[in-house]
Design a protein around this motif. Structure first.
Motif, mmCIF file in Angstrom:
data_model
loop_
_atom_site.group_PDB
_atom_site.id
_atom_site.type_symbol
_atom_site.label_atom_id
_atom_site.label_comp_id
_atom_site.label_asym_id
_atom_site.label_seq_id
_atom_site.Cartn_x
_atom_site.Cartn_y
_atom_site.Cartn_z
ATOM 1 N N THR A 173 -0.777 0.415 6.157
ATOM 2 C CA THR A 173 -0.999 1.921 5.987
ATOM 3 C C THR A 173 -0.719 2.821 7.142
ATOM 4 O O THR A 173 -0.158 2.220 8.131
ATOM 5 N N SER B 162 3.466 7.844 1.274
ATOM 6 C CA SER B 162 2.880 6.836 0.072
ATOM 7 C C SER B 162 1.510 7.700 -0.298
ATOM 8 O O SER B 162 1.108 7.751 -1.347
ATOM 9 N N THR B 163 0.944 8.355 0.810
ATOM 10 C CA THR B 163 -0.469 9.026 0.395
ATOM 11 C C THR B 163 -0.451 10.165 -0.609
ATOM 12 O O THR B 163 -1.033 10.159 -1.494
ATOM 13 N N GLN C 40 0.859 9.101 -4.149
ATOM 14 C CA GLN C 40 -0.420 8.676 -4.951
ATOM 15 C C GLN C 40 -1.214 9.932 -5.251
ATOM 16 O O GLN C 40 -1.620 10.004 -6.498
ATOM 17 N N ASN D 67 3.953 4.929 -5.948
ATOM 18 C CA ASN D 67 4.416 4.623 -4.208
ATOM 19 C C ASN D 67 6.075 4.685 -4.319
ATOM 20 O O ASN D 67 6.595 5.190 -3.474
ATOM 21 N N LYS E 143 -7.583 -1.543 3.811
ATOM 22 C CA LYS E 143 -8.683 -1.007 2.751
ATOM 23 C C LYS E 143 -9.536 -0.170 3.098
ATOM 24 O O LYS E 143 -9.837 0.885 2.412
ATOM 25 N N ASP F 76 -7.783 3.344 3.799
ATOM 26 C CA ASP F 76 -7.452 3.975 2.375
ATOM 27 C C ASP F 76 -8.889 4.688 1.720
ATOM 28 O O ASP F 76 -8.784 5.228 0.612
ATOM 29 N N THR F 77 -9.837 3.767 1.925
ATOM 30 C CA THR F 77 -11.084 4.421 1.385
ATOM 31 C C THR F 77 -11.525 5.516 2.268
ATOM 32 O O THR F 77 -12.177 6.522 1.468
ATOM 33 N N THR G 277 -7.345 7.528 -1.197
ATOM 34 C CA THR G 277 -5.984 7.223 -1.433
ATOM 35 C C THR G 277 -6.306 6.653 -2.706
ATOM 36 O O THR G 277 -6.654 5.452 -2.821
ATOM 37 N N SER H 36 -5.747 4.551 -5.948
ATOM 38 C CA SER H 36 -5.024 3.181 -6.188
ATOM 39 C C SER H 36 -4.996 2.938 -7.645
ATOM 40 O O SER H 36 -5.398 3.645 -8.397
ATOM 41 N N ASP I 275 -8.263 2.875 -9.500
ATOM 42 C CA ASP I 275 -9.096 3.802 -9.630
ATOM 43 C C ASP I 275 -8.545 4.598 -10.773
ATOM 44 O O ASP I 275 -9.682 5.719 -11.383
#
Length: 455
Positions: free
Chosen positions: A70, A78-79, A82, A88, A202, A205-206, A210, A212, A215
């Motif tokens: 990350t 990547s962020t 998304q 990605n 994890k 990204d929480t 971000t 996934s 989600d």
């Protein structure tokens, strides 16, 4: 993916990114409150102090975070990919798609969105690693509280992982400015290290929301679903990563983070209103509602409410129920844009083409054309425009306070019906005007252009 329609849809999404994300970095400042909500104020300030006093050491922790998969936004974006529903690794099979893909990546650097996400995730990663070692030490010593045990298990780790973290940190780690440094590139047992890095990724990204694959609803995973869900993935993911955990973990961290996010969201919303020459919050209640909306603490509920208000011309929704709705309707392009951003962009383009063909170009046509520029909403450009606007308004305020008007017609005012204006009052020492209609209604607006008002 090779179909003409699929390629056209991907190109449309890239074009939307060029014209819609100019101020996205400015709107993301509320992320700082999210870090406090999940990681706590004390540990957050420890890492900020480390950044200032020992930047070189902090950069080493950034490498640890990147080894977790990350905080790679300067390289992979990547962020933001998304958040915009682009995946990605977006499929780009034609020369046109590859060109727009390169331009999109460059644009994410130009609007500072990828550098901002890189910085926030790198900072969060350092905090997560610091807290992980502290939690592992507490578990090994048998002094872990219920919250620490829950946080450790939530990361997918167990007591054996805690012993491994403490052992490897004792051998290879360090403590600098009160922050625990892991140096995971020196750790043994790659298979167990993989679990630790996955837990770090994890948590990061929480914290910095971000989206996934898990989600998003299933219908958003095809090309046409992505067109509808573009820019909605953040609010959908926030329901799972902000709203639900905030309800479950009732502690001081959540409260402080919530208040910070709402305050920053309200401030950002009002600054954006000034930069966009639109009316901002008129009282504390409107400020709080705007803050909740901008920060995303309620997830997709705010997105659904905004869509309902737009479609109903501000007559149905939370703001109309509480008397905060503006006294005018919404444009067709805005309504369609709430359903799918590409529809709003297409409608605006069609309206410009209609004005050009019919020879009916005016100030509003110019504004629509200007909205297709990749830099027109860049926050640095808007801040400059805001300064010039206030200088012009200062001159107008020195000349007059009121301006009687016989028959000015304003489109999109109250269900798109045209109303006669009784008078216009310039509010002293502000960039706003009060419009009084012939039916007794009134509204506060920001002047788009002083010259057009005089005309």
């Amino acid at each position: 993916p090779y179909a003409i329609t699929s390629r056209a849809a991907r190109l449309a999404m890239d074009f939307n990114n060029f014209i819609s994300l100019n101020a996205a970095t400015f709107a993301s400042l509320a992320d700082t409150g999210r870090v406090i909500m999940t990681q706590g104020l004390t540990d957050t300030f420890k890492v900020l102090r480390l950044q200032i006093k020992d930047y070189k050491t902090w950069k080493g922790t950034v490498k640890d975070t990147q080894l977790s998969g990350t905080a790679l936004d300067l390289h992979l974006h990547s962020t933001v990919l998304q958040l915009t529903g682009m995946q990605n690794l977006p499929p780009r099979f034609s020369k046109a798609e590859r060109t727009t893909g390169w331009l999109t990546n460059a644009y994410f650097m130009f609007n500072l969105l990828s550098p901002w996400n890189h910085f926030m995730k790198s900072t969060t990663g350092t905090i997560v690693q610091h807290k992980m070692v502290g939690d592992a030490l507490s578990i090994v010593k048998g002094t872990a509280t219920k919250n620490i045990s829950q946080r450790f298990k939530k990361a997918g780790l167990n007591s054996a992982d805690a012993k491994y973290i403490v052992d490897q940190w004792s051998k290879h780690g360090d403590t600098v400015q009160g922050v625990r440094i892991l140096n995971t590139q020196l750790w043994d047992n790659p298979s167990r290290l993989r679990n630790i890095r996955a837990a770090v990724a994890k948590d990061v990204d929480t914290t910095i929301v971000t989206p996934s694959a898990a989600d998003m609803p299933l219908w958003t995973h095809n090309q046409w679903g992505r067109l509808v869900a573009q820019y909605k993935s953040f609010s959908i993911a926030a329901a799972n990563k902000v709203l639900i955990p905030g309800v479950q973990f009732k502690d001081a961290h959540q409260l402080m983070g919530l208040l910070t996010m709402v305050y920053l969201g309200g401030t950002i919303s009002n600054l954006r209103a000034d930069m966009n020459k639109a009316p901002g919050s008129q009282n504390i209640a409107e400020f709080v509602v705007d803050g909740i909306d901008q920060s995303g603490v309620l997830g997709w509920f705010c997105q659904a409410n905004n869509m309902l208000e737009a479609i109903s011309d501000n007559e149905i929704g939370f703001r109309p129920m509480t008397g905060q709705a503006p006294p005018y309707g919404t444009s067709t392009s805005w309504k369609l844009g709430q359903i799918a951003p590409v529809l709003g962009t297409g409608t605006k383009a069609a309206q410009v083409l209609e004005d050009v063909v019919l020879g009916d170009m005016d100030y509003h046509t110019y504004r629509k054309i200007k909205s297709f520029s990749p830099i027109h909403k860049h926050f640095l450009v808007r801040l400059g425009e805001l300064g010039r606007q206030k200088e012009n308004l200062k001159k107008v305020n020195e000349q007059t306070d009121t301006a009687p008007v016989d028959a000015i017609k304003i489109p999109n005012f109250t269900k798109n019906r045209q109303r006669k204006v009784k008078s216009i009052k310039i509010l002293p020492n502000t960039n706003k005007i009060q419009i009084n209609l012939d039916n007794g209604k009134k509204g506060i607006f920001t002047m788009d252009n002083v010259k057009s008002l005089k005309k």
